[in-house]
Design an enzyme around this catalytic site. Structure first.
Site, PDB file in Angstrom:
ATOM      1  N   LYS A 103      37.143  43.463  38.550  1.00  0.00           N
ATOM      2  CA  LYS A 103      37.727  43.772  37.242  1.00  0.00           C
ATOM      3  C   LYS A 103      37.013  42.908  36.210  1.00  0.00           C
ATOM      4  O   LYS A 103      37.184  41.677  36.216  1.00  0.00           O
ATOM      5  CB  LYS A 103      39.216  43.414  37.242  1.00  0.00           C
ATOM      6  CG  LYS A 103      40.098  44.264  38.155  1.00  0.00           C
ATOM      7  CD  LYS A 103      41.468  43.611  38.287  1.00  0.00           C
ATOM      8  CE  LYS A 103      42.517  44.555  38.855  1.00  0.00           C
ATOM      9  NZ  LYS A 103      43.796  43.842  39.157  1.00  0.00           N
TER      10      LYS A 103
ATOM     11  N   GLU B 199      50.916  53.167  35.508  1.00  0.00           N
ATOM     12  CA  GLU B 199      49.597  53.764  35.668  1.00  0.00           C
ATOM     13  C   GLU B 199      49.687  55.268  35.907  1.00  0.00           C
ATOM     14  O   GLU B 199      48.709  55.896  36.314  1.00  0.00           O
ATOM     15  CB  GLU B 199      48.820  53.071  36.809  1.00  0.00           C
ATOM     16  CG  GLU B 199      48.577  51.600  36.516  1.00  0.00           C
ATOM     17  CD  GLU B 199      47.655  50.916  37.507  1.00  0.00           C
ATOM     18  OE1 GLU B 199      47.156  51.585  38.441  1.00  0.00           O
ATOM     19  OE2 GLU B 199      47.427  49.710  37.353  1.00  0.00           O
TER      20      GLU B 199
HETATM   21  P1  PGA Z   1      47.140  44.819  37.003  1.00  0.00           P
HETATM   22  O1  PGA Z   1      47.264  45.714  38.297  1.00  0.00           O
HETATM   23  O2  PGA Z   1      46.100  45.409  36.126  1.00  0.00           O
HETATM   24  O3  PGA Z   1      48.518  44.844  36.411  1.00  0.00           O
HETATM   25  O4  PGA Z   1      46.736  43.445  37.490  1.00  0.00           O
HETATM   26  C1  PGA Z   1      46.178  46.288  38.954  1.00  0.00           C
HETATM   27  C2  PGA Z   1      45.993  45.722  40.351  1.00  0.00           C
HETATM   28  O5  PGA Z   1      46.739  44.821  40.786  1.00  0.00           O
HETATM   29  O6  PGA Z   1      45.082  46.127  41.058  1.00  0.00           O
HETATM   30 ZN    ZN Z   2      45.760  44.524  42.835  1.00  0.00          ZN
END
Ligand code: PGA
Ligand code: ZN
Length: 436
Positions: free
Chosen positions: A338, A206
């Site tokens: 998400k 990231e």
């Molecule tokens: P991921 O990580 O998109 O790989 O799940 C982001 C998070 O855990 O917040």
């Molecule tokens: Zn997370």
């Protein structure tokens, strides 16, 4: 005359920030406007998430998405034709029914979320308003507090350190724009410290610095020093936010901290994290214990939930029912939202609303696999989430989101209200007062 009925839908394969195939959907309405969105992808996924449909086989490590693109073009497109893009809830219900599986594995969570978000964009375009304003529908909104990664670890850095995200939050900043200014200085300061210590080794998934540390705690020390050397007061102005992502290195049976060469049971892990909370300016902790460990979550929140935010990510997987259960059980005090964990925009919103109803903090979040798509920037403002988590302060799939919120904040002018400390209501007044 606007006519927001869906005229057509087109799915195509594009590439994400890790160079992996993903799904893009373009929606065209009868009135001629279009909406477009790209599905993100996680690496440290919770078990209860909507599943992406991948092709399997040898090509691109089995991650190709021809089948998911086929879902869009051959099943979803004919089913959505003539439906009103302005009725997001009805569109999303139709998508879920058409898929017919609880985990969205038949048509693919990637096909569903890209379609759902593309329809949302088209509806806003047809209404002639920015997406965040279309979502807000006249209700007051705040510009979110950004959670920004400085060091990346866990599944995003070959498990170089166990903890996945070492982030900063700047609740004492006067605006979103100022919070970014502060973070840019801290990111630079952290880079300088890494170089000086001979630990500058590039970046993780990231965009945070690669965590070339001898222990998890060394990362915390370095981050605290970076905050100070950038000229900010730890706690009073800038806090640390950790995503422990504990499911990735253990469960209630034991947590294997590879870097520290220790295996801990739940209560030892909670003690370890508690020690860090005592010693470092930690304001937020995500997934402190494994996703099945309800008792551990409750214990952690009982002990530390009055002084730091406790976020459920893998634990809640953007699921309204799980959020309601967490509110009843007192297992967390904040929810990560998400859209692709839920599968559709409407279900993601329901999880966020369940969090708000419970008095939880709400954090709209990107995935580790991202793209130029900025939908979540608009969700975070339009839904008045209060917080936005996008990864680091480098690389354009991350900066695109931060920059989009800057544009929104500017367009709000004097009416822009930055969420700041207001996003941490559960941090008790007395603790808060020392930070003002
Ligand atoms: P991921 O990580 O998109 O790989 O799940 C982001 C998070 O855990 O917040
Ligand atoms: Zn997370």
């Amino acid at each position: 005359m606007t006519d927001a009925r869906i005229a057509g839908l087109h799915g195509r394969r594009v590439w994400d920030s890790r160079g992996r195939p993903t799904v893009e959907v373009e929606v065209r309405l009868v009135d001629g406007v279009t909406g477009r969105a790209i599905a993100p992808a996680g690496a440290s996924t919770g078990r209860g998430e909507a599943l992406d449909l991948r092709d399997g086989g040898d090509r691109f490590g089995g991650l190709d998405v021809h089948r998911a693109v086929g879902s869009v073009n051959h099943e979803i497109a004919p089913a959505l034709k003539d439906h009103d893009a302005g009725d997001q809830a009805a569109v999303d219900r139709l998508l879920a029914d058409l898929d017919g599986t609880p985990d969205r594995s038949r048509l693919g969570g990637n096909a569903l979320v890209a379609t759902s978000m593309a329809v949302l964009h088209a509806a806003a375009a047809s209404a002639g308003v920015p997406l965040w304003r279309h979502l807000a529908g006249g209700r007051p909104v705040r510009v979110p507090l950004p959670e920004i990664q400085i060091f990346g670890g866990g599944a995003h850095a070959d498990r170089r350190v166990d903890v996945q995200d070492f982030m900063v939050v700047c609740p004492a900043a006067g605006s979103f724009s100022e919070a970014l200014d502060w973070t840019a200085e801290i990111y630079r300061a952290a880079g300088a410290l890494m170089r000086k210590a001979g630990k500058a080794q590039g970046v993780a998934d990231e965009g945070g610095f690669w965590p070339a540390f001898a222990s998890n705690e060394e990362a915390l020390e370095t981050l605290t020093r970076a905050i100070e050397s950038a000229g900010f007061a730890p706690s009073a102005q800038v806090g640390i936010s950790l995503d422990v992502a504990a499911s990735q290195f253990g469960s209630a049976d034991g947590y294997r901290l590879a870097l520290d060469d220790r295996t801990l049971d739940t209560s030892a892990l909670i003690d370890l994290l508690g020690g860090w909370i005592e010693q470092y300016p930690i304001l937020s902790v995500e997934d402190p214990v494994g996703e099945d460990d309800h008792e551990g979550m409750a214990e952690f929140t009982r002990r530390y939930g009055h002084r730091c935010q406790v976020i459920g990510d893998d634990y809640l997987v953007t699921n309204a029912k799980r959020v309601e259960a967490a509110a009843t059980g007192g297992t967390v005090n904040a929810v990560l939202v998400k859209p692709n964990q839920a599968g559709t925009v409407t279900e993601a919103f329901e999880a966020l609303r369940a969090g708000k109803d419970a008095g939880f903090g709400t954090v709209v979040s990107a995935r580790s696999g991202e793209s130029e798509d900025v939908t979540i920037a608009h969700l975070s403002v339009g839904w008045d989430a209060g917080q936005l988590k996008v990864g680091s302060f480098t690389r354009s799939e991350r900066m695109a989101k931060w920059n989009e919120v800057l544009r929104i904040e500017e367009s709000l002018g004097a009416a822009a209200e930055f969420s700041g400390w207001s996003t941490f209501p559960f941090i008790t007044q007395s603790v808060n007062a020392t930070r003002q």
